[in-house]
Design an enzyme around this catalytic site. Structure first.
Site, PDB file in Angstrom:
ATOM      1  N   HIS A  66      -4.698   1.177   7.454  1.00  0.00           N
ATOM      2  CA  HIS A  66      -3.367   1.804   7.618  1.00  0.00           C
ATOM      3  C   HIS A  66      -3.210   2.978   6.644  1.00  0.00           C
ATOM      4  O   HIS A  66      -2.725   4.050   7.023  1.00  0.00           O
ATOM      5  CB  HIS A  66      -2.309   0.716   7.362  1.00  0.00           C
ATOM      6  CG  HIS A  66      -0.885   1.162   7.398  1.00  0.00           C
ATOM      7  ND1 HIS A  66       0.015   0.750   8.354  1.00  0.00           N
ATOM      8  CD2 HIS A  66      -0.171   1.972   6.561  1.00  0.00           C
ATOM      9  CE1 HIS A  66       1.201   1.297   8.128  1.00  0.00           C
ATOM     10  NE2 HIS A  66       1.119   2.041   7.033  1.00  0.00           N
ATOM     11  N   GLU A  67      -3.670   2.780   5.394  1.00  0.00           N
ATOM     12  CA  GLU A  67      -3.500   3.842   4.373  1.00  0.00           C
ATOM     13  C   GLU A  67      -4.434   5.034   4.660  1.00  0.00           C
ATOM     14  O   GLU A  67      -4.034   6.191   4.484  1.00  0.00           O
ATOM     15  CB  GLU A  67      -3.752   3.283   2.971  1.00  0.00           C
ATOM     16  CG  GLU A  67      -2.817   2.150   2.546  1.00  0.00           C
ATOM     17  CD  GLU A  67      -1.349   2.432   2.777  1.00  0.00           C
ATOM     18  OE1 GLU A  67      -0.940   3.606   2.733  1.00  0.00           O
ATOM     19  OE2 GLU A  67      -0.611   1.475   3.029  1.00  0.00           O
ATOM     20  N   GLY A 121       0.836  -1.195   0.000  1.00  0.00           N
ATOM     21  CA  GLY A 121       0.000   0.000   0.000  1.00  0.00           C
ATOM     22  C   GLY A 121       0.867   1.239   0.000  1.00  0.00           C
ATOM     23  O   GLY A 121       2.079   1.165   0.253  1.00  0.00           O
ATOM     24  N   GLN A 129       2.794  10.100   1.651  1.00  0.00           N
ATOM     25  CA  GLN A 129       4.108   9.457   1.768  1.00  0.00           C
ATOM     26  C   GLN A 129       5.043   9.841   0.625  1.00  0.00           C
ATOM     27  O   GLN A 129       6.253   9.657   0.722  1.00  0.00           O
ATOM     28  CB  GLN A 129       3.960   7.927   1.818  1.00  0.00           C
ATOM     29  CG  GLN A 129       3.296   7.431   3.090  1.00  0.00           C
ATOM     30  CD  GLN A 129       3.168   5.928   3.094  1.00  0.00           C
ATOM     31  OE1 GLN A 129       2.241   5.374   2.502  1.00  0.00           O
ATOM     32  NE2 GLN A 129       4.096   5.242   3.738  1.00  0.00           N
ATOM     33  N   CYS A 166       5.702  -0.068   7.743  1.00  0.00           N
ATOM     34  CA  CYS A 166       5.376   1.170   7.017  1.00  0.00           C
ATOM     35  C   CYS A 166       6.586   1.561   6.184  1.00  0.00           C
ATOM     36  O   CYS A 166       7.720   1.542   6.696  1.00  0.00           O
ATOM     37  CB  CYS A 166       5.041   2.283   8.012  1.00  0.00           C
ATOM     38  SG  CYS A 166       4.578   3.843   7.214  1.00  0.00           S
ATOM     39  N   LEU A 167       6.349   1.902   4.941  1.00  0.00           N
ATOM     40  CA  LEU A 167       7.470   2.271   4.067  1.00  0.00           C
ATOM     41  C   LEU A 167       8.120   3.580   4.523  1.00  0.00           C
ATOM     42  O   LEU A 167       9.254   3.854   4.152  1.00  0.00           O
ATOM     43  CB  LEU A 167       6.988   2.380   2.611  1.00  0.00           C
ATOM     44  CG  LEU A 167       6.485   1.054   2.014  1.00  0.00           C
ATOM     45  CD1 LEU A 167       5.910   1.279   0.620  1.00  0.00           C
ATOM     46  CD2 LEU A 167       7.589  -0.001   1.980  1.00  0.00           C
ATOM     47  N   HIS A 186      -2.951   7.236   7.120  1.00  0.00           N
ATOM     48  CA  HIS A 186      -1.946   8.153   6.556  1.00  0.00           C
ATOM     49  C   HIS A 186      -2.602   9.458   6.085  1.00  0.00           C
ATOM     50  O   HIS A 186      -2.026  10.534   6.226  1.00  0.00           O
ATOM     51  CB  HIS A 186      -1.227   7.516   5.364  1.00  0.00           C
ATOM     52  CG  HIS A 186      -0.024   6.696   5.721  1.00  0.00           C
ATOM     53  ND1 HIS A 186       1.059   7.211   6.399  1.00  0.00           N
ATOM     54  CD2 HIS A 186       0.283   5.401   5.478  1.00  0.00           C
ATOM     55  CE1 HIS A 186       1.976   6.272   6.557  1.00  0.00           C
ATOM     56  NE2 HIS A 186       1.535   5.150   6.011  1.00  0.00           N
TER      57      HIS A 186
END
Ligand code: K1U
Ligand code: ZN
Length: 193
Positions: free
Chosen positions: A145-146, A55, A60, A103-104, A149
């Site tokens: 999660h997204e 994702g 981000q 998480c990236l 963000h």
């Protein structure tokens, strides 16, 4: 859904690393369903697949718009790239479950987060058409999660102050090392700063 494609090629965009004020801000609704939105979605998908990740949210990559992409298909399944503009959780299950999230924007750190096991999400697709779908399993974890963000919330915000502080200090050091172009054992690139 129209294939996610455009003439001119896709780009991998640098992923912001925590701590960064853009990762704590609330993103603005998408209002224009045009070629530039499709290009952003294509770039985000390419960036996500290349990371690799399952994702990615527009903040981000430094774009403060309410757009997320995901593909939680298993390796033995066909790819299912999804782009969701203005996603909203319309329903959440009472049953919750834990998942070890990553998480990236916080590479190499993982922690258990408890969330509803299933959610129904409404969104607008890249053609401007309203969509609604129920997500379960890893898809449900990822979409929550997204969406977090887009609201300036990171998975570490579900942890206690001490654990969150330890991760944040390690990330500050990683960013300092990258800024000095000191090679880091995990090999993250300065371009992510
Ligand atoms: O939003 C992000 O930072 C992307 C993140 C999404 C996510 C992962 C795990 C639980 C919830 C949300 C990632 O993709 S981290 C990388 C990752 O989990 C992964 C990478 C390759 C294969 C499978 C998973
Ligand atoms: Zn994340």
């Amino acid at each position: 859904m129209r294939p996610l494609a455009y003439i001119g090629g896709m780009s991998i965009r640098p992923i912001l690393l925590h701590p960064d004020p853009r990762l704590k801000a609330v993103a603005k609704p998408v209002t224009a369903f045009d070629e530039s939105l499709r290009r952003l979605a294509e770039d985000m998908l390419e960036t996500m697949y290349e990371a690799p990740g399952i994702g990615l949210a527009a903040p981000q990559v430094g774009v403060m718009s309410r757009l997320i992409v995901m593909d939680c298909s298993r390796d033995d399944e066909p790819r299912r790239p999804l782009a969701l503009a203005n996603p909203e959780i319309a329903w959440r299950s009472e049953e919750t479950g834990p998942y070890e999230e990553g998480c990236l924007s916080i590479p190499d750190h993982f922690a258990e987060v408890v969330r509803p096991k299933a959610v129904e999400v409404t969104w607008i697709d890249l053609e401007g058409k309203a969509q609604r779908e129920r997500f379960e399993g890893l898809w449900a974890v990822c979409v929550q999660h997204e969406i977090d963000h887009l609201n300036g919330k990171l998975f570490i915000d579900y942890l206690g102050t001490i654990k969150r502080g330890v991760i944040t200090r390690k990330m500050e050091k990683l960013k300092r090392d990258l800024a000095r172009e000191k090679p880091h054992p995990k090999g993250h690139e300065a371009a992510q700063l």
